[in-house]
Motif scaffolding. Structure first.
Motif, PDB file in Angstrom:
ATOM      1  N   VAL A 291       0.816  -1.210   0.000  1.00  0.00           N
ATOM      2  CA  VAL A 291       0.000   0.000   0.000  1.00  0.00           C
ATOM      3  C   VAL A 291       0.853   1.266   0.000  1.00  0.00           C
ATOM      4  CG1 VAL A 291      -1.804   1.255   1.233  1.00  0.00           C
ATOM      5  CG2 VAL A 291      -1.808  -1.241   1.246  1.00  0.00           C
ATOM      6  N   GLY A 292       0.514   2.175  -0.928  1.00  0.00           N
ATOM      7  CA  GLY A 292       1.112   3.509  -0.982  1.00  0.00           C
ATOM      8  C   GLY A 292       0.029   4.541  -0.707  1.00  0.00           C
ATOM      9  N   ASP A 293       0.260   5.766  -1.106  1.00  0.00           N
ATOM     10  CA  ASP A 293      -0.708   6.839  -0.911  1.00  0.00           C
ATOM     11  C   ASP A 293      -1.798   6.755  -1.974  1.00  0.00           C
ATOM     12  OD1 ASP A 293      -2.035   9.130  -0.126  1.00  0.00           O
ATOM     13  OD2 ASP A 293      -0.545  10.495  -0.963  1.00  0.00           O
ATOM     14  N   HIS A 294      -2.924   6.155  -1.619  1.00  0.00           N
ATOM     15  CA  HIS A 294      -4.037   5.903  -2.535  1.00  0.00           C
ATOM     16  C   HIS A 294      -3.595   5.149  -3.778  1.00  0.00           C
ATOM     17  CE1 HIS A 294      -6.258   8.642   0.053  1.00  0.00           C
ATOM     18  NE2 HIS A 294      -7.317   7.983  -0.397  1.00  0.00           N
ATOM     19  N   GLN A 295      -2.728   4.174  -3.547  1.00  0.00           N
ATOM     20  CA  GLN A 295      -2.331   3.237  -4.599  1.00  0.00           C
ATOM     21  C   GLN A 295      -1.954   1.921  -3.932  1.00  0.00           C
ATOM     22  OE1 GLN A 295       0.903   5.150  -6.581  1.00  0.00           O
ATOM     23  NE2 GLN A 295       2.360   4.751  -4.967  1.00  0.00           N
ATOM     24  N   ALA A 296      -2.126   0.853  -4.664  1.00  0.00           N
ATOM     25  CA  ALA A 296      -1.785  -0.463  -4.127  1.00  0.00           C
ATOM     26  C   ALA A 296      -1.395  -1.385  -5.264  1.00  0.00           C
ATOM     27  CB  ALA A 296      -2.969  -1.050  -3.355  1.00  0.00           C
ATOM     28  N   SER A 297      -0.575  -2.377  -4.965  1.00  0.00           N
ATOM     29  CA  SER A 297      -0.240  -3.411  -5.938  1.00  0.00           C
ATOM     30  C   SER A 297      -0.243  -4.753  -5.221  1.00  0.00           C
ATOM     31  CB  SER A 297       1.107  -3.135  -6.602  1.00  0.00           C
ATOM     32  OG  SER A 297       2.137  -3.126  -5.655  1.00  0.00           O
ATOM     33  N   ILE A 298      -0.616  -5.788  -5.970  1.00  0.00           N
ATOM     34  CA  ILE A 298      -0.710  -7.140  -5.436  1.00  0.00           C
ATOM     35  C   ILE A 298      -0.125  -8.087  -6.467  1.00  0.00           C
ATOM     36  CG2 ILE A 298      -2.248  -8.898  -4.468  1.00  0.00           C
ATOM     37  CD1 ILE A 298      -4.001  -5.832  -5.089  1.00  0.00           C
TER      38      ILE A 298
ATOM     39  N   THR B  68       1.274  -8.741 -11.671  1.00  0.00           N
ATOM     40  CA  THR B  68       1.192  -7.699 -10.654  1.00  0.00           C
ATOM     41  C   THR B  68      -0.004  -6.830 -10.999  1.00  0.00           C
ATOM     42  OG1 THR B  68       3.567  -7.677 -10.292  1.00  0.00           O
ATOM     43  CG2 THR B  68       2.340  -5.748  -9.550  1.00  0.00           C
ATOM     44  N   TYR B  69      -0.945  -6.783 -10.077  1.00  0.00           N
ATOM     45  CA  TYR B  69      -2.155  -5.996 -10.249  1.00  0.00           C
ATOM     46  C   TYR B  69      -1.980  -4.698  -9.479  1.00  0.00           C
ATOM     47  CZ  TYR B  69      -4.047 -10.513 -11.638  1.00  0.00           C
ATOM     48  OH  TYR B  69      -4.265 -11.705 -12.260  1.00  0.00           O
ATOM     49  N   GLY B  70      -2.292  -3.588 -10.107  1.00  0.00           N
ATOM     50  CA  GLY B  70      -2.163  -2.305  -9.442  1.00  0.00           C
ATOM     51  C   GLY B  70      -3.367  -1.428  -9.690  1.00  0.00           C
ATOM     52  N   PHE B  71      -3.635  -0.545  -8.758  1.00  0.00           N
ATOM     53  CA  PHE B  71      -4.719   0.413  -8.925  1.00  0.00           C
ATOM     54  C   PHE B  71      -4.437   1.626  -8.054  1.00  0.00           C
ATOM     55  CE2 PHE B  71      -5.876  -2.891  -5.956  1.00  0.00           C
ATOM     56  CZ  PHE B  71      -6.329  -2.217  -4.839  1.00  0.00           C
ATOM     57  N   ALA B  72      -5.098   2.739  -8.376  1.00  0.00           N
ATOM     58  CA  ALA B  72      -4.851   3.992  -7.672  1.00  0.00           C
ATOM     59  C   ALA B  72      -6.123   4.837  -7.612  1.00  0.00           C
ATOM     60  CB  ALA B  72      -3.747   4.778  -8.374  1.00  0.00           C
ATOM     61  N   GLN B  73      -6.131   5.743  -6.666  1.00  0.00           N
ATOM     62  CA  GLN B  73      -7.150   6.776  -6.477  1.00  0.00           C
ATOM     63  C   GLN B  73      -8.479   6.273  -5.940  1.00  0.00           C
ATOM     64  OE1 GLN B  73      -6.037   9.831  -6.416  1.00  0.00           O
ATOM     65  NE2 GLN B  73      -4.093   9.017  -7.108  1.00  0.00           N
ATOM     66  N   SER B  74      -9.159   5.369  -6.633  1.00  0.00           N
ATOM     67  CA  SER B  74     -10.447   4.883  -6.147  1.00  0.00           C
ATOM     68  C   SER B  74     -10.737   3.510  -6.733  1.00  0.00           C
ATOM     69  CB  SER B  74     -11.573   5.854  -6.491  1.00  0.00           C
ATOM     70  OG  SER B  74     -11.782   5.888  -7.879  1.00  0.00           O
ATOM     71  N   MET B  75     -11.741   2.875  -6.190  1.00  0.00           N
ATOM     72  CA  MET B  75     -12.141   1.544  -6.602  1.00  0.00           C
ATOM     73  C   MET B  75     -13.634   1.603  -6.922  1.00  0.00           C
ATOM     74  SD  MET B  75     -11.312  -1.643  -7.091  1.00  0.00           S
ATOM     75  CE  MET B  75      -9.676  -1.013  -7.014  1.00  0.00           C
TER      76      MET B  75
END
Length: 81
Positions: free
Chosen positions: A8-15, A21-28
């Motif tokens: 987990v980063g600042d409103h970002q995550a990777s798995i 590697t799945y990543g997303f940022a800002q909102s879901m």
């Protein structure tokens, strides 16, 4: 449905799961909190602590852009682990 440990980063995550590697940022678009309540949009509560590594379940779908490049887009997160 996939399960993995998030970075987990600042409103970002990777798995990382199964060589991807799945990543997303800002909102879901949709997420479920620890008590099972569904949320439409926003940032998942289980991913609020920068530097944490929570185990989450999530859904992803394959997406191909107009140039033929593919990726897998995370479309929901389940914070119940």
């Amino acid at each position: 449905m996939l399960t993995g440990t998030a970075w987990v980063g600042d409103h970002q995550a990777s798995i990382g799961v199964g060589g991807w590697t799945y990543g997303f940022a800002q909102s879901m678009p949709m997420w479920i909190d620890g008590s099972g309540t569904e949320h439409d949009g926003g940032w998942p509560a289980c991913l609020d602590r920068i530097g944490s590594h929570p185990r989450i379940r999530f859904g992803a779908v394959p997406v191909t852009d107009p140039n033929g490049l593919g990726q897998r887009e995370v479309v929901w997160v389940d914070c119940r682990g």
